[in-house]
Design an enzyme around this catalytic site. Structure first.
Site, PDB file in Angstrom:
ATOM      1  N   SER A 103     173.877  34.408  -0.143  1.00 15.52           N
ATOM      2  CA  SER A 103     174.486  35.107  -1.283  1.00 15.52           C
ATOM      3  C   SER A 103     175.213  34.160  -2.243  1.00 15.52           C
ATOM      4  O   SER A 103     174.594  33.318  -2.872  1.00 15.52           O
ATOM      5  CB  SER A 103     175.418  36.192  -0.747  1.00 15.52           C
ATOM      6  OG  SER A 103     175.944  36.957  -1.797  1.00 15.52           O
ATOM      7  N   ASP A 246     175.151  36.430  -8.918  1.00 15.47           N
ATOM      8  CA  ASP A 246     175.440  35.517  -7.812  1.00 15.47           C
ATOM      9  C   ASP A 246     174.102  34.988  -7.266  1.00 15.47           C
ATOM     10  O   ASP A 246     173.033  35.319  -7.795  1.00 15.47           O
ATOM     11  CB  ASP A 246     176.289  36.205  -6.726  1.00 15.47           C
ATOM     12  CG  ASP A 246     175.513  37.229  -5.936  1.00 15.47           C
ATOM     13  OD1 ASP A 246     174.618  37.877  -6.527  1.00 15.47           O
ATOM     14  OD2 ASP A 246     175.766  37.385  -4.724  1.00 15.47           O
ATOM     15  N   ASP A 248     172.060  35.539  -4.800  1.00 16.26           N
ATOM     16  CA  ASP A 248     170.943  36.411  -4.398  1.00 16.26           C
ATOM     17  C   ASP A 248     170.847  37.655  -5.278  1.00 16.26           C
ATOM     18  O   ASP A 248     170.128  38.601  -4.950  1.00 16.26           O
ATOM     19  CB  ASP A 248     171.020  36.781  -2.912  1.00 16.26           C
ATOM     20  CG  ASP A 248     172.233  37.639  -2.571  1.00 16.26           C
ATOM     21  OD1 ASP A 248     173.224  37.607  -3.320  1.00 16.26           O
ATOM     22  OD2 ASP A 248     172.186  38.352  -1.543  1.00 16.26           O
ATOM     23  N   ASP A 250     172.652  40.269  -6.142  1.00 12.76           N
ATOM     24  CA  ASP A 250     173.066  41.663  -5.903  1.00 12.76           C
ATOM     25  C   ASP A 250     174.338  41.987  -6.681  1.00 12.76           C
ATOM     26  O   ASP A 250     174.761  43.132  -6.735  1.00 12.76           O
ATOM     27  CB  ASP A 250     173.205  41.997  -4.405  1.00 12.76           C
ATOM     28  CG  ASP A 250     174.188  41.106  -3.669  1.00 12.76           C
ATOM     29  OD1 ASP A 250     174.720  40.148  -4.270  1.00 12.76           O
ATOM     30  OD2 ASP A 250     174.420  41.361  -2.467  1.00 12.76           O
TER      31      ASP A 250
HETATM   32 MG    MG Z   1     175.174  38.460  -3.082  1.00 15.00          MG
END
Ligand code: MG
Length: 461
Positions: A103, A246, A248, A250
């Protein structure tokens, strides 16, 4: 790897298994984790994907081997954002999903998120069962002729993009001809958001949009300090909006047309106001750390807030349980239920573009219309063995004040100000959050409670 309580070993943290590559997160560990996940979940069909980190091939190969070794079929979706894997796990009727990602953590980290067949992260109870199998080496290796397979599953990114487009008003967006600058931090958001918004008719500029696991453009966490470059480019290009993800993708943080970045509590409030104005009375799920503004907006539309503990999985599961269509966190995570009840960076970007097109004003004006609150935060060290006791003492001290113990202790100082004291689940610290209608009051509250808690901890030692 973390310790829970006194000496119980733990593998999963607040958001999956995470650590520094080849120190904490080795291919050997991920192989064994794959055996354990496959043995416990027992599902035959796993969807596997990974973000853009340098260790993703090494670790996704280890994970695939682990799952195949206990007889699971591994469908390989390739490189994509976490919410894309979550959407596709459900859409393609997989039994589970596994995402190799760390992440927003620094480049040297990587990790594993395990997703249920419904697209939401597995609950804590399932993590505990997987940990038991892992630490006892109790996984069940298959006979040589019962091994699983690794099957390529291309086309996921197009399906994910298409699923977002049908959630927004394409004509409205196309006519607004907005100019946007997107900064995915050299992460996997670069595979979706620029293309999605271009296809929706926006004029798209990008920075840091080539995938690079060293994250050379900026750190993968979209804090206000980390996205100053995006602010400058928005201003220089005369763009309508800046969009930062960010690592990844999300989470999404927005920059207004004047080049000012706004924290996620503002964007969530804007989305909430817009959504509830069209869906009066629907409930909204948010953690106890969220702004009072979120509650005021809900009340304005005859809606109610369902509060949860801090953590994205708590919001997702509560939305599922209560059928609430919208959720959000102050860190830029918005859960748009009509698409999927998980944080979804590209979905939120498209939604915000629709709102700007609809309201015909800049993001800065949307922020101005929100109830005005200021927040402050800090942390204070506290030994693990004193965490619970110290909180009990504080609760005792504040028993005459309006309070809430859903997650740590939230104390209402007045109708418009509160302080939240939460023990961290992963570090020997307390986190202190405060909010008030004046900036200095929020900072004073944090300072005041820091002193009170230090006093309690000292007394208990
Ligand atoms: Mg994330």
């Amino acid at each position: 790897m973390k310790k829970e309580g006194s000496n119980k070993k733990r593998l999963f943290g607040t958001n999956g298994v995470r650590g520094v590559v080849n120190k904490e997160i080795t291919p050997q560990l991920v192989l064994k984790l794959g055996h354990s996940i496959g043995t416990f979940l027992g599902g035959k069909k796993f969807l596997l994907a990974y973000d853009g980190r340098l260790s993703n091939i090494m670790l996704s190969d280890a994970m695939a081997s682990g799952l195949i070794g206990v007889g699971c079929e591994v469908y390989d979706a390739g490189m994509m954002p976490t919410p894309a894997l979550q959407y596709l796990t459900r859409k393609w009727k997989m039994d589970s999903g596994v995402m190799i990602t760390a992440s927003h953590n620094p480049p040297e980290y990587n990790g594993v998120k395990v997703i249920d067949g419904d697209g939401i992260e597995i609950p804590r109870e399932k993590e505990i069962e997987i940990e038991k199998i892992f630490f006892k080496d109790a996984y069940l290796l298959s006979e040589w002729d019962k091994l699983g397979n690794r099957i390529p599953k291309p086309g996921g990114l197009d399906e994910y993009k298409a699923s977002i487009k049908i959630q927004v008003d394409e004509d409205l967006i196309r006519h607004a001809k907005l100019k946007v600058v997107i900064d995915p931090a050299n992460g996997v958001g670069g595979l979706v958001t620029p293309y999605l918004l271009h296809e929706l008719g926006c004029e798209v500029c990008t920075i840091n949009s080539n995938i690079d696991g060293k994250f050379p453009g900026r750190p993968p966490e979209p804090t206000l300090e980390n996205i100053s470059q995006l602010c400058e480019v928005v201003k220089a290009c005369n763009a309508d909006l800046g969009i930062a993800h960010d690592g990844d993708a999300d989470r999404t943080i927005f920059v207004d047309e004047k080049g000012i970045a706004h924290w996620g509590d503002k964007s969530f409030a804007i989305i909430e106001d817009y959504y509830l104005s069209k869906n009066l009375g629907k409930s909204v799920v948010t953690p106890v750390s969220s702004s009072k503004a979120i509650e005021e907006i809900a009340v304005k539309h005859g809606s109610k807030i369902i509060w949860t503990k801090v953590g994205s999985i708590n919001v997702s599961r509560k939305m599922q349980e209560t059928k609430a269509p919208l959720g959000g966190e102050e860190n830029g995570g918005v859960f748009y239920g009509p698409h999927q009840p998980v944080r979804d960076g590209a979905m939120v970007a498209a939604l915000m573009i629709e709102i700007i097109a609809h309201e015909k004003v800049g993001f800065s004006n949307l922020v101005k219309k929100l109830p005005l609150y200021f927040s402050a935060k800090d942390k204070i060290p506290c030994p693990e063995n004193l965490k619970e006791k110290a909180l009990e003492h504080l609760l005792n001290k504040s028993k005459n004040q309006k309070n809430e113990t859903l997650d740590g202790l939230k104390i209402w100082i007045s109708d418009k100000s509160w302080v939240l004291i939460r023990p961290s689940g992963t570090e020997p610290i307390y986190r202190i959050f405060a909010e008030a209608s004046k900036e200095k009051d929020a900072h004073n509250l944090v300072r005041e409670y820091k002193t009170i808690i230090s006093g309690i901890i000292e007394k208990l030692r």
